[in-house]
Structure formats: structure tokens, C-alpha cells
Write a protein that holds these residues in place. Structure first.
Motif, short mmCIF file in Angstrom:
data_model
loop_
_atom_site.label_atom_id
_atom_site.label_comp_id
_atom_site.label_asym_id
_atom_site.label_seq_id
_atom_site.Cartn_x
_atom_site.Cartn_y
_atom_site.Cartn_z
N ALA A 236 46.35 -1.23 11.85
CA ALA A 236 46.69 -0.60 13.13
C ALA A 236 48.11 -0.06 13.12
CB ALA A 236 46.50 -1.60 14.27
N GLU A 237 49.04 -0.81 12.54
CA GLU A 237 50.43 -0.34 12.48
C GLU A 237 50.55 0.88 11.58
OE1 GLU A 237 54.99 -1.70 11.29
OE2 GLU A 237 53.35 -3.16 11.15
N ALA A 238 49.91 0.83 10.40
CA ALA A 238 50.01 1.96 9.47
C ALA A 238 49.44 3.23 10.08
CB ALA A 238 49.29 1.61 8.17
N MET A 239 48.30 3.13 10.75
CA MET A 239 47.72 4.31 11.38
C MET A 239 48.61 4.82 12.51
SD MET A 239 43.58 3.79 11.48
CE MET A 239 43.64 2.47 12.69
N ALA A 240 49.14 3.92 13.32
CA ALA A 240 49.96 4.33 14.47
C ALA A 240 51.26 4.98 14.02
CB ALA A 240 50.24 3.13 15.36
N ARG A 241 51.78 4.58 12.88
CA ARG A 241 53.03 5.17 12.39
C ARG A 241 52.78 6.45 11.59
NH1 ARG A 241 57.35 2.20 13.32
NH2 ARG A 241 57.29 -0.08 13.45
N GLY A 242 51.57 6.65 11.11
CA GLY A 242 51.29 7.74 10.19
C GLY A 242 50.99 9.06 10.86
N GLY A 243 50.74 10.05 10.02
CA GLY A 243 50.43 11.38 10.51
C GLY A 243 49.05 11.50 11.12
N ILE A 244 48.18 10.55 10.85
CA ILE A 244 46.84 10.59 11.45
C ILE A 244 46.92 10.41 12.96
CG2 ILE A 244 46.37 8.11 11.20
CD1 ILE A 244 43.47 8.86 10.50
N TYR A 245 48.01 9.79 13.44
CA TYR A 245 48.22 9.64 14.88
C TYR A 245 49.11 10.75 15.38
CZ TYR A 245 49.31 7.53 19.38
OH TYR A 245 49.45 7.30 20.74
N ASP A 246 48.74 11.36 16.48
CA ASP A 246 49.53 12.43 17.09
C ASP A 246 50.73 11.80 17.78
OD1 ASP A 246 50.62 14.52 18.51
OD2 ASP A 246 48.73 15.20 19.37
N GLN A 247 51.89 11.88 17.12
CA GLN A 247 53.09 11.20 17.64
C GLN A 247 53.61 11.81 18.93
OE1 GLN A 247 53.96 8.44 16.32
NE2 GLN A 247 52.84 8.51 14.39
N LEU A 248 53.18 13.00 19.27
CA LEU A 248 53.63 13.63 20.50
C LEU A 248 52.63 13.48 21.64
CD1 LEU A 248 55.14 16.98 19.16
CD2 LEU A 248 56.27 14.76 19.50
N GLY A 249 51.38 13.80 21.37
CA GLY A 249 50.39 13.85 22.44
C GLY A 249 49.45 12.67 22.50
N GLY A 250 49.54 11.75 21.53
CA GLY A 250 48.61 10.64 21.48
C GLY A 250 47.28 11.06 20.90
N GLY A 251 46.48 10.07 20.52
CA GLY A 251 45.17 10.35 19.96
C GLY A 251 45.21 10.47 18.44
N PHE A 252 44.06 10.20 17.83
CA PHE A 252 43.95 10.15 16.38
C PHE A 252 43.14 11.33 15.85
CE2 PHE A 252 44.98 5.87 17.55
CZ PHE A 252 45.74 5.38 16.49
N ALA A 253 43.54 11.81 14.67
CA ALA A 253 42.75 12.79 13.95
C ALA A 253 41.58 12.09 13.27
CB ALA A 253 43.61 13.52 12.92
N ARG A 254 40.66 12.89 12.73
CA ARG A 254 39.41 12.36 12.20
C ARG A 254 39.62 11.43 11.01
NH1 ARG A 254 36.15 9.77 11.62
NH2 ARG A 254 34.06 9.96 10.83
N TYR A 255 40.48 11.83 10.07
CA TYR A 255 40.76 10.97 8.92
C TYR A 255 42.00 11.49 8.21
CZ TYR A 255 38.44 14.62 6.04
OH TYR A 255 38.07 15.80 5.42
N ALA A 256 42.52 10.70 7.27
CA ALA A 256 43.65 11.11 6.44
C ALA A 256 43.13 11.49 5.07
CB ALA A 256 44.67 9.99 6.33
N VAL A 257 43.66 12.57 4.52
CA VAL A 257 43.20 13.01 3.20
C VAL A 257 43.83 12.17 2.09
CG1 VAL A 257 42.86 15.36 4.02
CG2 VAL A 257 45.04 14.74 2.97
N ASP A 258 44.88 11.42 2.41
CA ASP A 258 45.57 10.57 1.44
C ASP A 258 45.36 9.10 1.80
OD1 ASP A 258 48.39 9.65 2.98
OD2 ASP A 258 47.41 11.45 3.74
N ALA A 259 45.81 8.21 0.92
CA ALA A 259 45.63 6.78 1.14
C ALA A 259 46.68 6.18 2.06
CB ALA A 259 45.65 6.03 -0.20
N GLY A 260 47.74 6.94 2.39
CA GLY A 260 48.83 6.41 3.20
C GLY A 260 48.85 6.87 4.63
N TRP A 261 47.78 7.51 5.10
CA TRP A 261 47.65 7.97 6.49
C TRP A 261 48.65 9.08 6.83
CZ3 TRP A 261 43.32 5.72 8.09
CH2 TRP A 261 43.03 4.41 7.70
#
Length: 708
Positions: A236-261
Motif C-alpha cells: 500500500a505504501e509503495a503504490m501510494a508513493r509511486g507513479g501509479i497513484y495520481d499524486q495531484l488528483g487522487g485515484g490509481f492507474a490500471r497498472y505499472a509497466v515496471d516492478a517499482g510502481w
């Protein structure tokens, strides 16, 4: 305009002005193929699919390719989100034949709907070992004309193989639901694939494992497993800090193309965000972690703000692509930034602060030196962070926004209703509960027939023609049950019961207890789809098991509980083999093993003591605990007949429950008086009830909750 011009699906409408003479899925298309003696091209995708757009632009908008298709094929276009049954049947064939699948899905069929050649994306020219789409078309036409016996043999063999697969899940009849051993095996299996550095399971690409995380939270709550909780917290922390999470508007993208989110596939789906809102909310409920609370709220606000429709429902998705500053349509253009763009939007000082906060560098993490925003560490200057974030969000609003697939899917709206109802109740946001109620009202007024049958989709308040599938009934029932727990309005329980009775009548195999994705009176395909494994969403099978179990806990219905137990037998076989793909079933099994605990809160609606007990009950971490809220009965013993255990949704009356003011009796609330004149809570489990309590601290101890 071709035959798609009158479709309700935004995906089909995207192809309505193609030169390809598209047909919608239906008997007319296959009759035309039979009349002309040509094969059928089945092309399946969805509106937010990046490579679907690419193939459409490269091939379906090409006049020469279209002319060849129109002369040699009947071309059928399907929105997989409208017709998940069609998608499931042919995707199974594609995966069996090629070892992989995805969208766009390209399948060639006989006029009898039998597949004989498969693929996904085909480029306009040969590349990377792939033939061009034109070469594929010409090869299929040659085989159809010159080797019809071979085509018929392949089609017949594939159909027979699919029929064999159809019997696999029914073979689990009589298997008991998972117990302690199987659930521990599932945790062990997950631990082997867990990424201890970056969170999540497996390598790239990485999808948010929302259903698996829900199982781990429930397993921790029941057993105290530190391993299970650590896997949730790290992921949960890794996803929330990563690019998969919209740091401005909230909400998650479908998936990360890399292993580090870091780099997402930028489409944002309703179902992902609905599921993840609950994961982060339940993590906060278990630990009090502020980050989890923030992400749950930001994602809920995103869902309402950007996916809410004028009719009160929620749109399916936001596209991955949008127009960049140069006027080019490209993936991620709305979300990525360069240091220079930050400076132009915010000024030099705040631009530099934003670059530091969100790890925006000259090298970039995405294409052409742009960076996906990340928040790799907590900001030291909270006020500065909020200022920069708000200003940057406002600046982004000036960019061309991604397109929105604004069809309303019943199942995904059910998931959103459950998430918003819980989030609003636990985080003191009544507006979110109200949003959940509006969406539920839309489903009732547009998607639910007088006979209690669901339609899968609507758009602009107009229902589509496609019948609901199992996940629609199960997830909408889940949403209605969540609304009942939060509001205490018994109509929602009655409506959930009506939907679940339809599941038992039309989707269940009586002999085995297994569940089908389509109703017994639905359109006949080459096989009736059936799959208990989770994919992007909970399978209809396991979602139905969870809803049936919760409903049985509210009503005492042995029929519904038995159906849930029988459905969960398949989880026993899969728990050790493939725990990542049966997370929702494992979560339901945790609830079954724990009880689930049944909580009745009785007290006057305006009494603050009632509100504290109710909130404490909703804060329960006990797996799958159900909560009923109601006024005390005027006399001890009244309503005892309702608690007799019949508890069918038909008895509760889905039709009458839709009438204003028409309540339904709630067996769990029967014979629950006040305690010395004070509001009281009753907790039952495994057919045994403890002493009632008026003390929130005592109730919290019984449920693994914090005092509300």
C-alpha cells in the motif's frame, strides 16, 4: 456511419464512422455471414484501451483494409465491458491457443460462432516477428476458401476443448470450504511471490492486488499474522508513493509497466479505484495509518469528481491518452511533467519545490524526458506541499483531459457504492454516503426490472440491451448490503436478497454448487462461461459467495449460507496453487471461518450513544462482520417469526422495498431490546450470542475495533 451508430457503448461509438462495415454482436451478423459464406472477424476491446486505439487508427480507419474486410468478412465489434460473457469465452480460446491474451482481441469465427484463428494486436506492417494485419486477413481468407475441411476440423477441436474445460469446476462438488490449513497455505504461497523491496507480488508489469490485500487484512485480523499485515503495508505504501497513484488528483492507474510502481499504464478504471478505496480504508481501520486514510479519501473524491455522471452513477474509465502541448494524441500527456513545465505553471520557486517533492528530473522517468509524479518521502513542509499540490492540480486542469468512457456498468457501480458508503461512514463524510445512495437509486430506476433482473449497462440514463451477468448481481448486492450496514435502511437488505435469489435460481448449478457467469436463460454461446478466479475484479463466483454469506448472517437463511459454503469449495483447491488469483474467495473464506460475526445495534436514531455504538461496529476488523442498525422493538419477542431462519430475499420483497417508506423486517434485529433503557449492541457468532453491551469499549474488544 456504420451499424454502430445507435450503440450505447462509447467504445462502439468510437468505431461508428470507420470505413469498416461493423456489425454489433447479434444473430443478424452471423446470419449474414452464413448467407454470404464468409468468416466472421470478431474484434473485442474497450474504450480506455490504448492499443485498441492504435489498431483502430492503423487498420480500421484505413480505406484499403476496410474494403478488403467488407468484401471478405462480416466484421463484428464487441465492447468487452458490455459483453463480458462473449469476451470470456473467446479469450479463453485465445489463451489456450497462444498462451497469452489481451486487448484488442482478434478472433476469426465460422458463421456458427466457432473460433478457428486467434490473435490480439496486429500491426499494419510486419514488425517484431508479427505479421501485418493484412497478411493475417489474406491468410485466413486463403484457408477459408482452399482448406475448408482444415478450418472445420480446427473449429471443432477448439469447441470440444472448451467444452471439456467447462466441466472442470463442477468436478469440485462436495469439496469443503477452506479451513485453517488452506488459508495458511495461501499466505505461504503469496509470501513466495511477494516483493519485499517494492511491495506487490511478482515482477513487471504490476497490477494493484486489491483482492489479495483484502484477504491479507482479514487474515491478519483473524490470526494476528504480522507477515500478512506487513505485505499489505509495504504494498500500500509503495503504490501510494509511486507513479501509479495520481499524486495531484487522487485515484490509481490500471497498472505499472515496471516492478517499482513508477510508470503506469495511465488509464484509470472505476473498478480499480472502488476496490482500492476499501483496501486503504480497511488498512486505516486496522492500523490508524494516516497515509491510508488520506489515499482512501483522495481516491473517493476523485471517483465522485471525475467519474460521477449527471444521472448519479459512475462512469467506467478515463482514457490513457490525451492531447499534449504539441497537439499530438499520446499516452500519459495529461499526467507527466518536465522541470520547465513546472516552472512555467508555478514560477521558479514553487516549480523547484514541486520538482523536489514529486521527483521530476531533467532525465525524466517517462517518454521525451517527462516525469511521472511520485511522492517518495513525506514532505517536511506540509503547508508548502499542500500549496504546490493545489496550484499544480489547477494548472493541470487547463490541459486537454483524457476522454471518459461514460457508460455505467452495474457491477462496477456496485463496488463503488460499497466503497463510498463505507468511506463516508467511517471518515465522517456524509456526502460520500449520499453519492453511494444516488448511484444505488440509478441502478434501481434504470438497471433493475420489475421482475428483479438486472441490465448490465446504461448511458445517459438509457439502459443498454445486455443482460446482467453474475458479477452484476453479486457486486450490486454487495453495494446494497454495505448501504444497509451504514444507513440502517432495511430496503437495501431486501433488494440485496432479491438479487441473490436470482443468483440461486438462474446462475447456480444445483448438482455441484458451482456458479455460471451467465443466467440459464441468457443467449447461448459456444459454451456457458464459468470462472471462479479473480482478474481485474472479483470473479462473479467469489463475489456471489461473499454476498450470500453476508446475507445469510443478516437473515439466518440456511439456504443462502449453504450456497456460499458450496461455492467456496473451489477456493480450497486454488488456495495453495494460485492464491494471487483467488483473493476475493480467500477473503470470503476468512469471513466464513470467523463466523462472520453478526452485530445488531439498537437505539433511537437521534441518540448519540446509538451513533457511537454503530460507528464502533463499523470499525470492526473481524473478517466480514455484518452490522444491522435499527430502532428497538416496542415489545420483547416481537418479530420472532422473522428470525425463524427463512430469510429469503423473496420474503423481504425487492419490489415492495422500492416503494417509499416500505421497510423490510431484519431478522438480526429481532428480539433486541434496549439495555436498561440505553442503546445496546448484540454480537453473535457461530450460532452463539454474547451478552449485550452499552459500552463501546466492550463492543470494540469483541470485534477488534477502535472505539468510535
Amino acid at each position: 456511419m456504420n451499424r454502430l451508430a445507435d450503440a450505447t457503448s462509447p467504445y462502439l461509438l468510437q468505431h461508428a464512422d470507420n470505413p469498416v462495415d461493423w456489425w454489433p454482436w447479434g444473430p443478424e451478423a452471423f446470419a449474414e455471414a452464413e448467407r454470404r459464406g464468409v468468416p466472421v472477424l470478431l474484434s473485442v476491446g474497450y474504450a480506455a484501451c490504448h492499443w485498441c486505439h492504435v489498431m483502430a487508427h492503423e487498420s480500421f480507419e484505413d480505406e484499403a483494409v476496410a474494403a478488403y474486410l467488407n468484401g471478405q468478412f462480416v466484421s463484428v465489434k464487441v465492447d468487452r465491458e458490455e459483453r463480458p460473457d462473449v469476451d470470456a469465452v473467446y479469450m479463453e480460446a485465445v489463451q489456450a491457443a497462444t498462451g497469452q491474451g489481451g486487448w484488442p482481441m482478434t478472433v476469426f469465427l465460422t458463421p456458427g460462432k466457432e473460433p478457428f484463428y486467434f490473435g490480439t494486436y496486429f500491426p499494419p506492417e510486419p514488425r517484431h516477428g508479427m505479421p501485418s494485419f493484412r497478411q493475417v486477413l489474406e491468410g485466413v481468407v486463403a484457408a477459408w476458401r482452399e482448406r475448408p475441411e482444415e478450418v472445420a476440423e480446427v473449429a471443432g477441436r477448439i469447441r470440444a476443448e472448451l467444452a471439456e474445460r467447462a466441466s472442470v469446476y463442477g468436478a469440485g462438488a462436495g469439496v469443503a470450504a477452506p479451513g485453517e490449513v488452506e488459508l495458511h497455505q495461501a499466505l505461504t504461497g503469496l509470501s513466495r511471490s511477494f516483493d519485499p523491496v517494492r511491495g506487490g507480488f511478482g515482477g513487471a508489469p504490476k497490477f494493484p492486488p486489491s483482492m489479495t490485500l483484502e484477504f491479507l487484512l482479514r487474515h491478519h485480523a483473524r490470526t494476528g499474522s504480522a507477515v500478512a499485515l506487513e505485505q499489505v503495508e509495504r504494498t500500500a505504501e509503495a503504490m501510494a508513493r509511486g507513479g501509479i497513484y495520481d499524486q495531484l488528483g487522487g485515484g490509481f492507474a490500471r497498472y505499472a509497466v515496471d516492478a517499482g510502481w513508477v510508470v503506469p499504464h495511465f488509464e484509470k478504471m472505476l473498478y480499480d479505484n472502488a476496490l482500492l478505496i476499501r483496501v486503504y480504508l480497511h488498512l486505516w481501520r486496522a492500523t490508524g495509518e494516516e497515509r491510508a486514510r488520506r489515499v482512501a479519501l483522495e481516491s473517493a473524491d476523485f471517483l465522485v469528481r471525475e467519474l460521477g455522471t449527471a444521472e448519479g452513477g459512475f462512469a467506467s474509465a478515463l482514457d490513457a491518452d490525451s492531447v499534449d502541448a504539441a497537439g499530438t494524441h499520446r499516452e500519459g500527456a495529461y499526467y507527466v511533467w518536465t522541470p520547465a513545465e513546472l516552472a512555467r505553471a508555478l514560477g521558479a520557486e514553487d516549480g523547484a519545490l514541486a520538482a523536489e517533492l514529486f521527483t521530476v528530473t531533467e532525465e525524466g522517468t517517462f517518454e521525451e524526458g517527462a516525469s511521472v509524479l511520485q511522492l517518495l518521502r513525506d514532505p517536511e513542509d506540509a503547508a508548502g506541499y499542500r500549496r504546490v499540490r493545489e496550484r499544480l492540480l489547477a494548472a493541470r486542469a487547463g490541459r486537454p483531459a483524457p476522454a471518459r468512457d461514460d457508460k455505467v456498468v452495474a457491477a462496477w457501480n456496485g463496488l463503488a457504492i460499497a466503497a463510498l458508503a463505507e468511506c463516508g461512514a467511517l471518515l465522517d463524510r456524509p456526502d460520500l454516503v449520499a453519492a453511494a445512495e444516488r448511484a444505488a437509486d440509478l441502478l434501481l430506476s434504470v438497471h433493475l426490472s420489475a421482475e428483479g433482473r438486472l441490465l448490465r449497462t446504461s448511458r445517459d440514463g438509457r439502459a443498454g440491451a445486455n443482460a446482467g451477468v453474475l458479477e452484476d448481481y453479486a457486486d450490486v448486492a454487495e453495494g446494497f448490503l454495505a448501504l444497509f450496514a451504514v444507513t440502517g435502511e432495511s430496503e437495501w437488505l431486501g433488494l440485496a436478497g432479491g438479487l441473490l435469489d436470482t443468483v440461486l435460481k438462474h446462475f447456480t448449478d444445483e448438482a455441484s454448487g458451482s456458479l455460471y457467469d451467465t443466467a440459464d436463460d441468457a443467449e447461448e454461446l459456444i459454451r456457458r462461461p464459468q470462472d471462479p478466479t479473480d482478474n481485474a475484479t472479483p470473479s462473479g463466483w467469489t463475489a456471489a459467495a461473499q454476498a450470500l454469506l453476508s446475507y445469510a448472517a443478516y437473515t439466518g437463511s440456511e439456504r443462502h449460507r449453504t450456497a456460499a459454503e458450496r461455492a467456496l469449495g473451489v477456493v480450497t483447491a486454488l488456495a495453495g496453487q494460485a492464491p494471487r488469483f483467488i483473493g476475493w474467495g480467500l477473503a470470503a473464506a476468512e469471513a466464513l471461518l470467523d463466523g462472520p460475526r453478526e452485530v445488531a445495534v439498537v437505539g433511537a436514531a437521534g441518540d448519540p450513544r446509538t451513533a457511537v455504538l454503530h460507528r464502533t461496529a463499523l470499525l470492526a476488523t473481524a473478517p466480514g462482520a455484518v452490522v444491522a442498525l435499527g430502532e428497538p422493538e416496542p415489545e420483547a419477542g416481537s418479530g420472532s417469526e422473522a428470525g425463524s431462519g427463512s430469510g429469503s430475499g423473496s420474503d423481504l420483497g425487492a419490489e415492495s422495498a422500492r416503494q417509499p417508506g416500505a421497510g423490510a423486517e431484519v431478522p438480526l434485529l429481532a428480539d433486541r431490546p434496549l439495555l436498561g433503557g440505553a442503546p445496546a449492541a448484540y454480537v453473535c457468532r457461530h450460532f452463539v450470542c454474547g451478552l449485550p453491551t452499552a459500552d463501546p469499549a466492550v463492543l470494540a474488544e469483541q470485534l477488534g475495533a477502535r472505539v468510535g
